[in-house]
Design a protein around this motif. Structure first.
Motif, PDB file in Angstrom:
ATOM      1  N   LEU A  70      12.768  -6.332 102.171  1.00 16.31           N
ATOM      2  CA  LEU A  70      13.637  -5.812 103.220  1.00 16.31           C
ATOM      3  C   LEU A  70      12.795  -5.362 104.409  1.00 16.31           C
ATOM      4  CD1 LEU A  70      16.149  -3.521 101.285  1.00 16.31           C
ATOM      5  CD2 LEU A  70      16.723  -5.615 102.521  1.00 16.31           C
ATOM      6  N   THR A  71      13.166  -5.808 105.587  1.00 17.07           N
ATOM      7  CA  THR A  71      12.529  -5.304 106.802  1.00 17.07           C
ATOM      8  C   THR A  71      13.168  -3.976 107.185  1.00 17.07           C
ATOM      9  OG1 THR A  71      12.095  -7.559 107.552  1.00 17.07           O
ATOM     10  CG2 THR A  71      11.998  -5.815 109.205  1.00 17.07           C
ATOM     11  N   LEU A  72      12.329  -2.995 107.472  1.00  9.24           N
ATOM     12  CA  LEU A  72      12.823  -1.645 107.751  1.00  9.24           C
ATOM     13  C   LEU A  72      12.435  -1.209 109.164  1.00  9.24           C
ATOM     14  CD1 LEU A  72      11.596   0.113 104.467  1.00  9.24           C
ATOM     15  CD2 LEU A  72      13.889  -0.793 104.906  1.00  9.24           C
ATOM     16  N   PRO A  73      13.284  -0.403 109.803  1.00  5.91           N
ATOM     17  CA  PRO A  73      12.846   0.269 111.032  1.00  5.91           C
ATOM     18  C   PRO A  73      11.657   1.162 110.701  1.00  5.91           C
ATOM     19  CG  PRO A  73      15.224   0.489 110.695  1.00  5.91           C
ATOM     20  CD  PRO A  73      14.667  -0.075 109.434  1.00  5.91           C
ATOM     21  N   LEU A  74      10.672   1.220 111.573  1.00  3.87           N
ATOM     22  CA  LEU A  74       9.438   1.957 111.269  1.00  3.87           C
ATOM     23  C   LEU A  74       9.707   3.424 110.940  1.00  3.87           C
ATOM     24  CD1 LEU A  74       6.889   0.495 113.850  1.00  3.87           C
ATOM     25  CD2 LEU A  74       6.994   0.118 111.382  1.00  3.87           C
ATOM     26  N   ALA A  75      10.643   4.034 111.645  1.00  2.00           N
ATOM     27  CA  ALA A  75      10.944   5.448 111.370  1.00  2.00           C
ATOM     28  C   ALA A  75      11.482   5.619 109.956  1.00  2.00           C
ATOM     29  CB  ALA A  75      11.955   5.971 112.390  1.00  2.00           C
ATOM     30  N   LEU A  76      12.325   4.687 109.523  1.00  3.74           N
ATOM     31  CA  LEU A  76      12.887   4.762 108.174  1.00  3.74           C
ATOM     32  C   LEU A  76      11.824   4.477 107.123  1.00  3.74           C
ATOM     33  CD1 LEU A  76      15.505   5.169 106.562  1.00  3.74           C
ATOM     34  CD2 LEU A  76      15.934   2.712 106.784  1.00  3.74           C
ATOM     35  N   ALA A  77      10.914   3.548 107.437  1.00  2.00           N
ATOM     36  CA  ALA A  77       9.865   3.191 106.480  1.00  2.00           C
ATOM     37  C   ALA A  77       8.952   4.364 106.166  1.00  2.00           C
ATOM     38  CB  ALA A  77       9.046   2.015 107.019  1.00  2.00           C
ATOM     39  N   ARG A  78       8.869   5.328 107.115  1.00  2.00           N
ATOM     40  CA  ARG A  78       7.993   6.482 106.897  1.00  2.00           C
ATOM     41  C   ARG A  78       8.699   7.630 106.175  1.00  2.00           C
ATOM     42  NH1 ARG A  78       6.373   4.922 112.323  1.00  2.00           N
ATOM     43  NH2 ARG A  78       4.282   3.990 112.225  1.00  2.00           N
ATOM     44  N   ASP A  79       9.955   7.454 105.859  1.00  2.00           N
ATOM     45  CA  ASP A  79      10.721   8.476 105.138  1.00  2.00           C
ATOM     46  C   ASP A  79      10.285   8.471 103.669  1.00  2.00           C
ATOM     47  OD1 ASP A  79      12.539  10.112 103.885  1.00  2.00           O
ATOM     48  OD2 ASP A  79      14.313   9.184 104.772  1.00  2.00           O
ATOM     49  N   GLU A  80       9.629   9.533 103.223  1.00  2.00           N
ATOM     50  CA  GLU A  80       9.093   9.584 101.864  1.00  2.00           C
ATOM     51  C   GLU A  80      10.176   9.548 100.795  1.00  2.00           C
ATOM     52  OE1 GLU A  80       6.547  12.920 101.522  1.00  2.00           O
ATOM     53  OE2 GLU A  80       5.045  12.158 102.963  1.00  2.00           O
ATOM     54  N   ALA A  81      11.392   9.911 101.155  1.00  2.00           N
ATOM     55  CA  ALA A  81      12.481   9.919 100.169  1.00  2.00           C
ATOM     56  C   ALA A  81      13.151   8.547 100.040  1.00  2.00           C
ATOM     57  CB  ALA A  81      13.518  10.967 100.560  1.00  2.00           C
ATOM     58  N   LEU A  82      12.794   7.603 100.915  1.00  2.00           N
ATOM     59  CA  LEU A  82      13.483   6.307 100.908  1.00  2.00           C
ATOM     60  C   LEU A  82      13.349   5.548  99.582  1.00  2.00           C
ATOM     61  CD1 LEU A  82      15.155   4.214 102.447  1.00  2.00           C
ATOM     62  CD2 LEU A  82      12.999   3.252 103.322  1.00  2.00           C
ATOM     63  N   ARG A 106      24.845  -5.099  97.065  1.00  2.00           N
ATOM     64  CA  ARG A 106      24.197  -5.508  98.313  1.00  2.00           C
ATOM     65  C   ARG A 106      24.661  -4.663  99.502  1.00  2.00           C
ATOM     66  NH1 ARG A 106      21.474 -10.351  97.847  1.00  2.00           N
ATOM     67  NH2 ARG A 106      21.865 -11.515  95.915  1.00  2.00           N
ATOM     68  N   GLU A 107      25.957  -4.355  99.529  1.00  2.00           N
ATOM     69  CA  GLU A 107      26.474  -3.576 100.656  1.00  2.00           C
ATOM     70  C   GLU A 107      25.826  -2.201 100.714  1.00  2.00           C
ATOM     71  OE1 GLU A 107      30.686  -3.405 100.731  1.00  2.00           O
ATOM     72  OE2 GLU A 107      30.957  -5.577 100.886  1.00  2.00           O
ATOM     73  N   ALA A 108      25.694  -1.561  99.557  1.00  2.00           N
ATOM     74  CA  ALA A 108      25.078  -0.233  99.513  1.00  2.00           C
ATOM     75  C   ALA A 108      23.628  -0.315  99.956  1.00  2.00           C
ATOM     76  CB  ALA A 108      25.176   0.345  98.114  1.00  2.00           C
ATOM     77  N   LEU A 109      22.926  -1.368  99.545  1.00  2.00           N
ATOM     78  CA  LEU A 109      21.525  -1.541  99.909  1.00  2.00           C
ATOM     79  C   LEU A 109      21.375  -1.762 101.426  1.00  2.00           C
ATOM     80  CD1 LEU A 109      18.630  -1.715  98.855  1.00  2.00           C
ATOM     81  CD2 LEU A 109      18.984  -4.176  98.511  1.00  2.00           C
ATOM     82  N   GLU A 110      22.233  -2.615 101.960  1.00  2.00           N
ATOM     83  CA  GLU A 110      22.165  -2.909 103.404  1.00  2.00           C
ATOM     84  C   GLU A 110      22.494  -1.669 104.245  1.00  2.00           C
ATOM     85  OE1 GLU A 110      24.710  -6.238 103.913  1.00  2.00           O
ATOM     86  OE2 GLU A 110      23.373  -7.630 102.855  1.00  2.00           O
ATOM     87  N   LEU A 111      23.492  -0.886 103.796  1.00  2.00           N
ATOM     88  CA  LEU A 111      23.821   0.341 104.524  1.00  2.00           C
ATOM     89  C   LEU A 111      22.676   1.347 104.500  1.00  2.00           C
ATOM     90  CD1 LEU A 111      27.537   0.884 103.410  1.00  2.00           C
ATOM     91  CD2 LEU A 111      26.739   0.379 105.741  1.00  2.00           C
ATOM     92  N   LEU A 112      21.990   1.378 103.379  1.00  2.00           N
ATOM     93  CA  LEU A 112      20.916   2.350 103.198  1.00  2.00           C
ATOM     94  C   LEU A 112      19.759   2.118 104.172  1.00  2.00           C
ATOM     95  CD1 LEU A 112      19.914   4.707 101.424  1.00  2.00           C
ATOM     96  CD2 LEU A 112      18.878   3.004  99.924  1.00  2.00           C
ATOM     97  N   VAL A 113      19.506   0.863 104.495  1.00  2.00           N
ATOM     98  CA  VAL A 113      18.323   0.548 105.311  1.00  2.00           C
ATOM     99  C   VAL A 113      18.681   0.304 106.778  1.00  2.00           C
ATOM    100  CG1 VAL A 113      17.076  -0.371 103.349  1.00  2.00           C
ATOM    101  CG2 VAL A 113      18.426  -1.933 104.764  1.00  2.00           C
ATOM    102  N   GLN A 114      19.941   0.561 107.152  1.00  2.00           N
ATOM    103  CA  GLN A 114      20.315   0.433 108.563  1.00  2.00           C
ATOM    104  C   GLN A 114      19.690   1.572 109.362  1.00  2.00           C
ATOM    105  OE1 GLN A 114      22.069  -2.026 110.076  1.00  2.00           O
ATOM    106  NE2 GLN A 114      21.995  -3.053 108.083  1.00  2.00           N
ATOM    107  N   PRO A 115      19.263   1.286 110.598  1.00  2.00           N
ATOM    108  CA  PRO A 115      18.714   2.381 111.423  1.00  2.00           C
ATOM    109  C   PRO A 115      19.793   3.428 111.716  1.00  2.00           C
ATOM    110  CG  PRO A 115      19.005   0.368 112.717  1.00  2.00           C
ATOM    111  CD  PRO A 115      19.246   0.000 111.284  1.00  2.00           C
ATOM    112  N   ALA A 116      19.362   4.668 111.800  1.00  2.00           N
ATOM    113  CA  ALA A 116      20.308   5.758 112.037  1.00  2.00           C
ATOM    114  C   ALA A 116      20.906   5.659 113.434  1.00  2.00           C
ATOM    115  CB  ALA A 116      19.592   7.090 111.849  1.00  2.00           C
TER     116      ALA A 116
END
Length: 456
Positions: free
Chosen positions: A401-413, A446-456
């Motif tokens: 999954l490609t992540l927004p950089l800000a989200l990728a740095r979230d330790e709880a992700l 899949r829907e839950a996964l996609e929602l989780l990694v959407q940028p805020a």
């Protein structure tokens, strides 16, 4: 399927052209297998041992250079490494074609193996395709390798029968030139080159991969499988010619019949293994078949009909294992370590090929055809004993999954991703802006996964 979900024109072009490059190279490597033991006997200095060395020689340099060349492609670009590797392969073919001694052929085969471009090609596929289509592209390459093997088993004896062993090597060089033309003029240039943990080797993943017992079993297995293949091609062509009385220029129909029948037999087992989640049982059954067919090959030496039947069974076992083991590796490899696991697996495969050729030649020199088949049976049984201890693999698929950089740095992700139904493993690499997952596609939300990694 919506157009957005389809492979783009550029992706189809990249996948098909790189599959062609891979196929032409593997066709050149495999064409020599069914003819070297028979036609190589006329070369100066030829002995059964040196013929075995020549059959497997490419494996040693391939094993030594594949991972370094893959890493080099991260630094200087994929295309220069691939073109350089194909150039070495073409040069090796020319050296072997012009050789009048077995040592010259061995040197040519060593040069051919030095063109170790598999890792660079896989990395280029990852550069040129999106995550959702990468599996399709890799599957195209896998199919091209299987097709190349089948065609080589038929075409090699035909070319050698018409124009001799040197012509086979000249054709391998010509195929390498065609591959270079594809890379230069057909394969798209990537916008950027960067490491892919699911397609390339990452130094930090080496130790975790090497510590995993099931991957070590798999690496031993692929080494044994290709050792048996190379040792067998020291013995089988000679068995057909010298014991069963079939001229070398007619061997093509034996291999064609064996491959066609083996493909028909193995496909239902592959489908059964995946759909019924019985991968371990199918793999163990194929290993056992490979072991049991060796004494049948020995007992059938003086009967062409029985020898052909045994060769068919040999290829059923070999092709079934060759097709299922990469899928097994994909299931077992840790998240974010698939590319590294593939690199070590391929290195083991080529090292096994090199050792198998040497072993087959040495055993044939000391004990004859029967000794080679006994040796192959012992190798297969050793693999079966080790394979029995393997756990049933998790039926998961690698997913990036490609992540927004800000989200990728979230330790709880990683913890939140693991809470999504169907996600078995999750590794977030902040520097890449990516998450590497192992998912069970049958239960993945899949829907839950996609929602989780959407940028805020």
């Amino acid at each position: 399927m919506p157009q957005a979900d389809a492979m783009s024109t550029a992706e189809r072009r990249a996948a098909s052209s790189l599959a062609g490059v891979f196929a032409f190279r593997m066709l050149g490597l495999f064409m020599v297998l069914p003819v070297l033991a028979t036609y190589g006997q006329s070369l100066r200095g030829a002995t059964p041992f040196l013929i075995g060395v020549a059959i497997g020689a490419y494996g040693f340099t391939q094993a030594l250079l594949q991972i370094p060349f893959g890493m080099l492609s991260d630094r200087i670009g994929r295309k220069p490494v691939i073109i350089g590797g194909l150039l070495l392969f073409a040069l090796g073919g020319l050296v072997a074609a012009q050789a009048d001694s077995m040592w010259g052929v061995i040197f040519g085969r060593v040069l051919q193996g030095a063109g170790a471009i598999a890792a660079a090609i896989m990395a280029l596929v990852a550069d040129l395709t999106r995550e959702q289509h990468r599996t399709k592209a890799m599957a195209m390459i896998g199919m091209s390798i299987g097709l190349a093997f089948a065609v080589a088993m038929v075409v090699g004896p035909v070319i050698a029968g018409m124009a001799g062993l040197s012509a086979v090597f000249y054709v391998t060089s010509g195929l390498a030139v065609v591959g270079m033309a594809l890379v230069i003029w057909v394969v798209p240039a990537p916008d950027a080159v960067f490491p892919h943990r699911d397609a390339g080797v990452v130094a930090s993943a080496f130790l975790p991969v090497l510590r995993q017992a099931d991957l070590l079993r798999l690496n031993y297995g692929i080494a044994v499988l290709h050792a048996i293949l190379m040792a067998s091609f020291v013995a089988i062509p000679l068995a057909l010619q010298d014991r069963a009385g079939l001229p070398a220029d007619q061997h093509w129909w034996v291999y064609l019949s064996a491959l066609l029948l083996s493909f028909c037999v193995m496909v239902p087992f592959i489908i059964y293994a995946e759909r019924q989640r019985k991968m371990k049982q199918v793999v163990l059954g194929a290993i056992l078949l490979l072991a049991l067919v060796q004494p049948l090959l020995w007992l059938s030496l003086d009967s062409l009909a029985w020898l052909v039947a045994a060769i068919v069974l040999f290829f059923v076992g070999f092709n079934l294992l060759e097709a299922t083991m990469p899928s097994l590796l994909s299931k077992i490899a840790p998240a974010g370590g698939k590319g590294t696991a593939m690199g070590i697996y391929s290195t083991s495969q080529f090292a096994g090929a090199g050792l198998g050729g040497v072993l087959g030649g040495a055993v044939f020199s000391a004990f004859g055809l029967g000794g080679v088949f006994v040796c192959c049976a012992v190798l297969a049984l050793s693999w079966y004993v080790i394979g029995v201890t393997m756990r049933e693999p998790p039926y998961v698929t690698s997913y990036r999954l490609t992540l927004p950089l800000a989200l990728a740095r979230d330790e709880a992700l990683p913890r939140r991703i693991l809470a999504v139904p169907g996600v078995a493993e999750a590794v977030v690499v902040a520097d890449e802006g990516a998450a590497y997952l192992k998912v069970d596609t049958k239960v993945l939300d899949r829907e839950a996964l996609e929602l989780l990694v959407q940028p805020a």
